[in-house]
Motif scaffolding. Structure first.
Motif, PDB file in Angstrom:
ATOM      1  N   LYS A  58      13.524   1.507  -0.280  1.00 32.93           N
ATOM      2  CA  LYS A  58      14.618   2.297   0.292  1.00 32.93           C
ATOM      3  C   LYS A  58      15.012   1.770   1.671  1.00 32.93           C
ATOM      4  N   TRP A  59      13.991   1.319   2.448  1.00 36.73           N
ATOM      5  CA  TRP A  59      14.290   0.763   3.774  1.00 36.73           C
ATOM      6  C   TRP A  59      15.117  -0.516   3.638  1.00 36.73           C
ATOM      7  N   GLU A  60      14.764  -1.324   2.638  1.00 34.55           N
ATOM      8  CA  GLU A  60      15.475  -2.593   2.441  1.00 34.55           C
ATOM      9  C   GLU A  60      16.926  -2.360   2.003  1.00 34.55           C
ATOM     10  N   LYS A  61      17.156  -1.313   1.258  1.00 35.74           N
ATOM     11  CA  LYS A  61      18.506  -1.015   0.771  1.00 35.74           C
ATOM     12  C   LYS A  61      19.315  -0.222   1.802  1.00 35.74           C
ATOM     13  N   GLY A  62      18.666   0.196   2.871  1.00 44.29           N
ATOM     14  CA  GLY A  62      19.353   0.981   3.892  1.00 44.29           C
ATOM     15  C   GLY A  62      19.529   2.431   3.507  1.00 44.29           C
ATOM     16  N   GLU A  63      18.842   2.883   2.453  1.00 46.81           N
ATOM     17  CA  GLU A  63      18.941   4.269   1.998  1.00 46.81           C
ATOM     18  C   GLU A  63      18.130   5.226   2.881  1.00 46.81           C
ATOM     19  N   LEU A  64      17.131   4.634   3.578  1.00 41.13           N
ATOM     20  CA  LEU A  64      16.268   5.432   4.447  1.00 41.13           C
ATOM     21  C   LEU A  64      15.794   4.566   5.602  1.00 41.13           C
ATOM     22  N   ARG A  65      15.731   5.156   6.768  1.00 39.82           N
ATOM     23  CA  ARG A  65      15.238   4.410   7.921  1.00 39.82           C
ATOM     24  C   ARG A  65      13.763   4.729   8.140  1.00 39.82           C
ATOM     25  N   PRO A  66      12.959   3.730   8.526  1.00 39.69           N
ATOM     26  CA  PRO A  66      11.528   3.978   8.751  1.00 39.69           C
ATOM     27  C   PRO A  66      11.287   4.713  10.073  1.00 39.69           C
ATOM     28  N   THR A  67      10.129   5.352  10.172  1.00 42.02           N
ATOM     29  CA  THR A  67       9.698   5.957  11.430  1.00 42.02           C
ATOM     30  C   THR A  67       8.973   4.897  12.252  1.00 42.02           C
ATOM     31  N   TRP A  68       8.593   5.229  13.481  1.00 46.02           N
ATOM     32  CA  TRP A  68       7.828   4.278  14.289  1.00 46.02           C
ATOM     33  C   TRP A  68       6.474   3.992  13.641  1.00 46.02           C
ATOM     34  N   ALA A  69       5.890   5.006  13.031  1.00 44.48           N
ATOM     35  CA  ALA A  69       4.609   4.795  12.337  1.00 44.48           C
ATOM     36  C   ALA A  69       4.800   3.853  11.152  1.00 44.48           C
ATOM     37  N   ASP A  70       5.921   4.027  10.419  1.00 47.49           N
ATOM     38  CA  ASP A  70       6.237   3.119   9.308  1.00 47.49           C
ATOM     39  C   ASP A  70       6.375   1.681   9.813  1.00 47.49           C
ATOM     40  N   LEU A  71       7.025   1.545  10.946  1.00 51.58           N
ATOM     41  CA  LEU A  71       7.276   0.219  11.504  1.00 51.58           C
ATOM     42  C   LEU A  71       5.965  -0.469  11.883  1.00 51.58           C
ATOM     43  N   ARG A  72       5.029   0.303  12.420  1.00 56.65           N
ATOM     44  CA  ARG A  72       3.719  -0.264  12.756  1.00 56.65           C
ATOM     45  C   ARG A  72       2.980  -0.693  11.487  1.00 56.65           C
ATOM     46  N   ASN A  73       3.109   0.093  10.417  1.00 56.49           N
ATOM     47  CA  ASN A  73       2.488  -0.281   9.136  1.00 56.49           C
ATOM     48  C   ASN A  73       3.130  -1.543   8.563  1.00 56.49           C
ATOM     49  N   LEU A  74       4.454  -1.666   8.700  1.00 57.65           N
ATOM     50  CA  LEU A  74       5.153  -2.881   8.273  1.00 57.65           C
ATOM     51  C   LEU A  74       4.635  -4.089   9.041  1.00 57.65           C
ATOM     52  N   ALA A  75       4.494  -3.929  10.343  1.00 57.83           N
ATOM     53  CA  ALA A  75       4.050  -5.031  11.197  1.00 57.83           C
ATOM     54  C   ALA A  75       2.663  -5.510  10.780  1.00 57.83           C
ATOM     55  N   ARG A  76       1.762  -4.569  10.459  1.00 60.86           N
ATOM     56  CA  ARG A  76       0.403  -4.947  10.055  1.00 60.86           C
ATOM     57  C   ARG A  76       0.392  -5.666   8.710  1.00 60.86           C
ATOM     58  N   LYS A  77       1.207  -5.168   7.769  1.00 59.92           N
ATOM     59  CA  LYS A  77       1.172  -5.748   6.417  1.00 59.92           C
ATOM     60  C   LYS A  77       1.914  -7.072   6.351  1.00 59.92           C
ATOM     61  N   TYR A  78       3.077  -7.171   6.987  1.00 56.04           N
ATOM     62  CA  TYR A  78       3.891  -8.376   6.896  1.00 56.04           C
ATOM     63  C   TYR A  78       3.545  -9.400   7.978  1.00 56.04           C
ATOM     64  N   LYS A  79       2.671  -9.012   8.901  1.00 56.04           N
ATOM     65  CA  LYS A  79       2.248  -9.909   9.990  1.00 56.04           C
ATOM     66  C   LYS A  79       3.439 -10.358  10.846  1.00 56.04           C
ATOM     67  N   PRO A 119       0.834  -1.215   0.000  1.00 59.01           N
ATOM     68  CA  PRO A 119       0.000   0.000   0.000  1.00 59.01           C
ATOM     69  C   PRO A 119       0.863   1.258   0.000  1.00 59.01           C
ATOM     70  N   ALA A 120       0.209   2.392  -0.165  1.00 60.10           N
ATOM     71  CA  ALA A 120       0.922   3.668  -0.229  1.00 60.10           C
ATOM     72  C   ALA A 120       1.678   3.974   1.059  1.00 60.10           C
ATOM     73  N   THR A 121       1.184   3.468   2.172  1.00 60.55           N
ATOM     74  CA  THR A 121       1.848   3.714   3.455  1.00 60.55           C
ATOM     75  C   THR A 121       3.235   3.085   3.522  1.00 60.55           C
ATOM     76  N   LEU A 122       3.523   2.149   2.603  1.00 54.71           N
ATOM     77  CA  LEU A 122       4.830   1.486   2.577  1.00 54.71           C
ATOM     78  C   LEU A 122       5.581   1.809   1.282  1.00 54.71           C
ATOM     79  N   LYS A 123       5.348   2.992   0.751  1.00 53.62           N
ATOM     80  CA  LYS A 123       5.939   3.371  -0.532  1.00 53.62           C
ATOM     81  C   LYS A 123       7.471   3.432  -0.488  1.00 53.62           C
ATOM     82  N   ASN A 124       8.017   3.585   0.723  1.00 49.91           N
ATOM     83  CA  ASN A 124       9.478   3.672   0.853  1.00 49.91           C
ATOM     84  C   ASN A 124      10.128   2.336   1.219  1.00 49.91           C
ATOM     85  N   ALA A 125       9.373   1.252   1.107  1.00 50.35           N
ATOM     86  CA  ALA A 125       9.880  -0.061   1.532  1.00 50.35           C
ATOM     87  C   ALA A 125      11.189  -0.434   0.831  1.00 50.35           C
TER      88      ALA A 125
END
Length: 385
Positions: free
Chosen positions: A35-56, A27-33
């Protein structure tokens, strides 16, 4: 100021791939995924919660140094035209099943209880009738007992065979075999899955299948487990790879030696008593026909006539059921859903452990993935059975 979290990019990538998702699936809430995987950008706590919901996967998972090592080498028994990568729904269900197994093991260890060694039951028998009898003896169910399962708890005949399914699942659980059901896995993807362990093996049934299909799949997957296999199956009658375990499952559910004591044909017209036999054994009418043909009791011609008739009837039934589903949206309680997916025996174990203070309320909620109010409702429901 936005606070960014120093997570492990390797874990973010692994979690997405393990969930069977591509970047296009996000989803759009994970549009920077990416970049996070490549280490180019670190997620925020809100991003991390969205990751947790989507990836279970819980938020703390992304701080780990390396992915979990446990993997299952599945033998692919689905038809060649159906084989493809596991869907995110199936991947999630397999993870949930293994998580339930971990909870089951932990509770037994906390209570000082041991597990039956299923590995001692593994057999290399190649004769399907002998293997079917071997498994039937292992389950230790008399034919007289099996016939009584046509009646539900209210003493009424249950044409759906739900009672048969519940009894077979309970027996497997008592032998240390964990049986669960999926929620959203398409019927076209799989009918059943077996995950072999020497202790506490798992059988996963497709919860969208009719009761009769799930009963047959349960025994089919048990046949795979008793051979020491972890498998993904579709139980397709045209799938030649599955012929052996189909025949083993039929022998478990419809032992050949019981046919001598049951009138198979109507005395007045000589017709096969398919509906009555289906009720006696707790299997589909098609299973009865195939088993009697395999036992040389009815001819190939008679089999084909019956199967054509039954498939036409089933087609009408499925179309009617689909129409009823579209015209009504009945609310199904969380209690009913949890009992179906987790199984009453497993749910009862968690509730008993909670009631006896072996586990905390927090652990019970985590093991059953429900709220405390739902746990109380489950407790009242299961104790009232």
């Amino acid at each position: 100021m936005v606070t960014r979290v120093n997570v492990n990019p390797v874990m973010i990538k692994w979690a997405r791939e393990d969930a069977g998702l591509t970047f296009e699936d996000l989803p759009a809430t994970l549009k920077n995924a990416e970049k996070w995987e490549k280490g180019e950008l670190r997620p925020t706590w809100a991003d991390l919660r969205n990751l947790a919901r989507k990836y279970k996967r819980p938020s703390y998972f992304y701080f780990l140094s390396s992915p979990p090592k446990e993997t299952v080498d599945f033998i692919e028994f689905r038809s060649d035209d159906k084989i493809e990568d596991f869907s995110p729904e199936l991947r999630l269900e397999i993870r949930k099943a293994k998580s339930r197994r971990n909870a089951y093991i932990k509770i037994h260890e906390d209570m000082g209880l041991s597990f039956p060694n299923f590995g001692n039951k593994v057999s290399s028998e190649k004769n399907y009738i002998k293997l079917g009898k071997y498994i039937r003896n292992y389950l230790d169910v008399s034919f007289e007992t099996q016939q009584k399962w046509i009646y539900n708890d209210n003493g009424n005949r249950d044409s759906s065979h739900n009672s048969f399914l519940n009894h077979w699942k309970e027996i497997c659980f008592n032998l240390g075999i964990l049986v669960f059901e999926t929620k959203d896995v398409p019927e076209s993807e799989m009918s059943g899955c077996s995950i072999y362990y020497d202790y506490c093996p798992i059988i996963l049934l497709n919860g969208k299948n009719y009761h009769n299909r799930r009963i047959f799949t349960l025994m089919h997957e048990l046949a795979h487990l008793i051979q020491g296999h972890s498998t993904i199956c579709d139980i397709d009658k045209y799938n030649k790879k599955e012929t052996f375990c189909n025949k083993v499952a039929a022998e478990i559910l419809m032992p050949c030696d019981t046919f001598n004591d049951i009138p198979l044909f109507n005395k007045s017209n000589g017709k096969l008593k398919v509906a009555i036999l289906s009720s006696i054994y707790g299997v589909s009418k098609q299973s009865i026909v195939y088993k009697l043909n395999d036992s040389n009791i009815i001819s190939n011609e008679s089999r084909d006539v019956w199967i054509k008739k039954l498939e036409e009837g089933n087609k009408i039934k499925r179309e009617k059921d689909q129409k009823n589903k579209k015209n009504s949206s009945p609310h199904i309680s969380t209690v009913i859903i949890k009992k179906k997916q987790d199984g009453t025996p497993y749910t009862r174990l968690i509730l008993d452990a909670y009631d006896n203070e072996v586990i905390t309320a927090t652990q019970a909620m985590r093991y059953l993935d429900v709220s405390l109010d739902t746990i109380k409702s489950l407790d009242l429901d299961i104790k009232g059975e």
